[in-house]
Write a protein that holds these residues in place. Structure first.
Motif, PDB file in Angstrom:
ATOM      1  N   GLN A 111     -17.276   4.137   1.660  1.00 39.43           N
ATOM      2  CA  GLN A 111     -17.219   5.274   2.576  1.00 39.43           C
ATOM      3  C   GLN A 111     -17.034   4.933   4.047  1.00 39.43           C
ATOM      4  O   GLN A 111     -16.458   5.710   4.764  1.00 39.43           O
ATOM      5  N   SER A 112     -17.499   3.779   4.516  1.00 37.81           N
ATOM      6  CA  SER A 112     -17.299   3.457   5.936  1.00 37.81           C
ATOM      7  C   SER A 112     -17.156   1.951   6.173  1.00 37.81           C
ATOM      8  O   SER A 112     -17.494   1.457   7.230  1.00 37.81           O
ATOM      9  N   SER A 113     -16.631   1.248   5.227  1.00 38.46           N
ATOM     10  CA  SER A 113     -16.422  -0.189   5.371  1.00 38.46           C
ATOM     11  C   SER A 113     -15.252  -0.450   6.313  1.00 38.46           C
ATOM     12  O   SER A 113     -14.118  -0.041   6.051  1.00 38.46           O
ATOM     13  N   ASP A 114     -15.537  -1.135   7.387  1.00 42.33           N
ATOM     14  CA  ASP A 114     -14.492  -1.474   8.346  1.00 42.33           C
ATOM     15  C   ASP A 114     -13.433  -2.369   7.699  1.00 42.33           C
ATOM     16  O   ASP A 114     -12.240  -2.201   7.936  1.00 42.33           O
ATOM     17  N   ILE A 115     -13.870  -3.297   6.872  1.00 39.25           N
ATOM     18  CA  ILE A 115     -12.935  -4.194   6.188  1.00 39.25           C
ATOM     19  C   ILE A 115     -11.988  -3.392   5.306  1.00 39.25           C
ATOM     20  O   ILE A 115     -10.775  -3.597   5.318  1.00 39.25           O
ATOM     21  N   THR A 116     -12.527  -2.460   4.544  1.00 38.60           N
ATOM     22  CA  THR A 116     -11.705  -1.648   3.653  1.00 38.60           C
ATOM     23  C   THR A 116     -10.779  -0.736   4.441  1.00 38.60           C
ATOM     24  O   THR A 116      -9.600  -0.595   4.116  1.00 38.60           O
ATOM     25  N   GLN A 117     -11.305  -0.131   5.486  1.00 36.14           N
ATOM     26  CA  GLN A 117     -10.494   0.768   6.302  1.00 36.14           C
ATOM     27  C   GLN A 117      -9.290   0.026   6.884  1.00 36.14           C
ATOM     28  O   GLN A 117      -8.162   0.520   6.829  1.00 36.14           O
ATOM     29  N   ARG A 118      -9.527  -1.169   7.406  1.00 39.54           N
ATOM     30  CA  ARG A 118      -8.412  -1.953   7.966  1.00 39.54           C
ATOM     31  C   ARG A 118      -7.435  -2.373   6.870  1.00 39.54           C
ATOM     32  O   ARG A 118      -6.218  -2.383   7.078  1.00 39.54           O
ATOM     33  N   ALA A 119      -7.946  -2.728   5.700  1.00 43.80           N
ATOM     34  CA  ALA A 119      -7.073  -3.141   4.593  1.00 43.80           C
ATOM     35  C   ALA A 119      -6.183  -1.983   4.137  1.00 43.80           C
ATOM     36  O   ALA A 119      -4.992  -2.187   3.869  1.00 43.80           O
ATOM     37  N   VAL A 120      -6.744  -0.794   4.058  1.00 49.25           N
ATOM     38  CA  VAL A 120      -5.956   0.371   3.660  1.00 49.25           C
ATOM     39  C   VAL A 120      -4.910   0.677   4.732  1.00 49.25           C
ATOM     40  O   VAL A 120      -3.756   0.974   4.408  1.00 49.25           O
ATOM     41  N   GLN A 121      -5.278   0.561   5.984  1.00 42.73           N
ATOM     42  CA  GLN A 121      -4.309   0.793   7.062  1.00 42.73           C
ATOM     43  C   GLN A 121      -3.179  -0.231   7.000  1.00 42.73           C
ATOM     44  O   GLN A 121      -2.009   0.113   7.161  1.00 42.73           O
ATOM     45  N   ARG A 122      -3.527  -1.507   6.732  1.00 37.69           N
ATOM     46  CA  ARG A 122      -2.480  -2.536   6.592  1.00 37.69           C
ATOM     47  C   ARG A 122      -1.573  -2.226   5.410  1.00 37.69           C
ATOM     48  O   ARG A 122      -0.366  -2.447   5.472  1.00 37.69           O
ATOM     49  N   PHE A 123      -2.162  -1.725   4.319  1.00 38.20           N
ATOM     50  CA  PHE A 123      -1.345  -1.351   3.164  1.00 38.20           C
ATOM     51  C   PHE A 123      -0.287  -0.342   3.598  1.00 38.20           C
ATOM     52  O   PHE A 123       0.901  -0.520   3.337  1.00 38.20           O
ATOM     53  N   TRP A 124      -0.720   0.728   4.263  1.00 37.23           N
ATOM     54  CA  TRP A 124       0.234   1.759   4.679  1.00 37.23           C
ATOM     55  C   TRP A 124       1.213   1.230   5.725  1.00 37.23           C
ATOM     56  O   TRP A 124       2.388   1.610   5.715  1.00 37.23           O
ATOM     57  N   ASP A 125       0.751   0.369   6.608  1.00 33.71           N
ATOM     58  CA  ASP A 125       1.645  -0.192   7.630  1.00 33.71           C
ATOM     59  C   ASP A 125       2.759  -1.040   7.026  1.00 33.71           C
ATOM     60  O   ASP A 125       3.837  -1.154   7.607  1.00 33.71           O
ATOM     61  N   HIS A 126       2.489  -1.653   5.880  1.00 34.45           N
ATOM     62  CA  HIS A 126       3.456  -2.559   5.258  1.00 34.45           C
ATOM     63  C   HIS A 126       4.141  -1.982   4.016  1.00 34.45           C
ATOM     64  O   HIS A 126       5.052  -2.610   3.477  1.00 34.45           O
ATOM     65  N   TYR A 127       3.723  -0.826   3.557  1.00 29.82           N
ATOM     66  CA  TYR A 127       4.293  -0.247   2.349  1.00 29.82           C
ATOM     67  C   TYR A 127       5.701   0.257   2.644  1.00 29.82           C
ATOM     68  O   TYR A 127       5.919   1.000   3.596  1.00 29.82           O
ATOM     69  N   GLU A 128       6.648  -0.170   1.831  1.00 23.14           N
ATOM     70  CA  GLU A 128       8.050   0.178   2.074  1.00 23.14           C
ATOM     71  C   GLU A 128       8.604   1.181   1.070  1.00 23.14           C
ATOM     72  O   GLU A 128       9.753   1.581   1.182  1.00 23.14           O
ATOM     73  N   GLY A 129       7.817   1.572   0.093  1.00 26.55           N
ATOM     74  CA  GLY A 129       8.292   2.522  -0.915  1.00 26.55           C
ATOM     75  C   GLY A 129       8.041   3.953  -0.501  1.00 26.55           C
ATOM     76  O   GLY A 129       7.608   4.253   0.611  1.00 26.55           O
ATOM     77  N   ASP A 130       8.285   4.837  -1.421  1.00 25.63           N
ATOM     78  CA  ASP A 130       8.039   6.255  -1.228  1.00 25.63           C
ATOM     79  C   ASP A 130       6.536   6.504  -1.342  1.00 25.63           C
ATOM     80  O   ASP A 130       5.932   6.142  -2.354  1.00 25.63           O
ATOM     81  N   PRO A 131       5.906   7.104  -0.332  1.00 25.28           N
ATOM     82  CA  PRO A 131       4.469   7.385  -0.402  1.00 25.28           C
ATOM     83  C   PRO A 131       4.074   8.201  -1.638  1.00 25.28           C
ATOM     84  O   PRO A 131       2.946   8.097  -2.110  1.00 25.28           O
ATOM     85  N   GLN A 132       5.005   8.973  -2.188  1.00 27.61           N
ATOM     86  CA  GLN A 132       4.738   9.754  -3.390  1.00 27.61           C
ATOM     87  C   GLN A 132       4.533   8.862  -4.614  1.00 27.61           C
ATOM     88  O   GLN A 132       3.963   9.271  -5.616  1.00 27.61           O
ATOM     89  N   ASP A 133       4.993   7.601  -4.538  1.00 29.33           N
ATOM     90  CA  ASP A 133       4.852   6.663  -5.645  1.00 29.33           C
ATOM     91  C   ASP A 133       3.509   5.950  -5.660  1.00 29.33           C
ATOM     92  O   ASP A 133       3.216   5.191  -6.576  1.00 29.33           O
ATOM     93  N   VAL A 134       2.687   6.175  -4.639  1.00 22.87           N
ATOM     94  CA  VAL A 134       1.388   5.521  -4.536  1.00 22.87           C
ATOM     95  C   VAL A 134       0.351   6.357  -5.271  1.00 22.87           C
ATOM     96  O   VAL A 134       0.244   7.565  -5.064  1.00 22.87           O
ATOM     97  N   ASP A 135      -0.411   5.706  -6.131  1.00 28.86           N
ATOM     98  CA  ASP A 135      -1.443   6.364  -6.931  1.00 28.86           C
ATOM     99  C   ASP A 135      -2.614   6.741  -6.039  1.00 28.86           C
ATOM    100  O   ASP A 135      -3.362   5.877  -5.581  1.00 28.86           O
ATOM    101  N   MET A 136      -2.777   8.021  -5.772  1.00 31.00           N
ATOM    102  CA  MET A 136      -3.851   8.508  -4.905  1.00 31.00           C
ATOM    103  C   MET A 136      -4.940   9.221  -5.701  1.00 31.00           C
ATOM    104  O   MET A 136      -5.837   9.807  -5.134  1.00 31.00           O
ATOM    105  N   SER A 137      -4.864   9.181  -7.025  1.00 28.03           N
ATOM    106  CA  SER A 137      -5.860   9.879  -7.842  1.00 28.03           C
ATOM    107  C   SER A 137      -7.068   9.005  -8.095  1.00 28.03           C
ATOM    108  O   SER A 137      -7.007   7.787  -7.993  1.00 28.03           O
ATOM    109  N   ASP A 138      -8.170   9.658  -8.389  1.00 22.27           N
ATOM    110  CA  ASP A 138      -9.393   8.899  -8.717  1.00 22.27           C
ATOM    111  C   ASP A 138      -9.763   9.079 -10.139  1.00 22.27           C
ATOM    112  O   ASP A 138      -9.137   9.698 -10.900  1.00 22.27           O
TER     113      ASP A 138
END
Length: 138
Positions: A111-138
């Motif tokens: 819920q508030s891990s700085d490490i995780t938050q930065r990792a997720v931001q890096r994922f989006w910063d470097h992701y080159e595919g269609d955002p619709q192709d990313v699994d956002m379900s839980d």
């Protein structure tokens, strides 16, 4: 509330994962046999055959009456491996698409891990595919 989007992330590290940050655990985890994060690689299990992260996530999401312990164990092991990688390179590690989906599945723990938050931001910063192709379900 969604775990993350291209512009925001809602993540925290639950106390239950504190042990995962310890050097002893990370060292042990790095040498343990764990599922591959590559999407095309996986592990053979007796009851499910060959598992990948994505297949295990699909099975877990579609489980009625609770997640099978084999699937749960596989996903937990994969999560420990990714967590160890993030702690080994907390400012530079870039999650794969499957690793991102795995963290998204376990988002309540982060819920508030700085490490995780930065990792997720890096994922989006470097992701080159269609955002619709990313699994956002839980």
């Amino acid at each position: 509330m969604p775990f993350c989007s291209e512009s925001a992330c809602y993540s925290t590290l639950a106390p239950s994962l504190d042990v995962l940050a310890s050097p002893a655990f990370i060292s042990k985890c790095l040498y343990a046999t764990t599922p591959s994060m590559g999407g095309n690689s996986g592990a053979d299990t007796d009851s499910y055959g060959y598992l990948t992260i994505q297949r295990a996530l699909d099975i877990a999401r579609n489980s009625e009456g609770g997640v099978d312990p084999v699937i749960s164990s596989y996903l937990e092991k994969a999560l420990r491996e990714v967590w160890a990688r993030l702690h080994a390179q907390p400012h530079t590690y870039i999650l794969s698409k499957d690793e991102f989906a795995l963290f998204n599945y376990f988002r309540a723990r982060f819920q508030s891990s700085d490490i995780t938050q930065r990792a997720v931001q890096r994922f989006w910063d470097h992701y080159e595919g269609d955002p619709q192709d990313v699994d956002m379900s839980d």
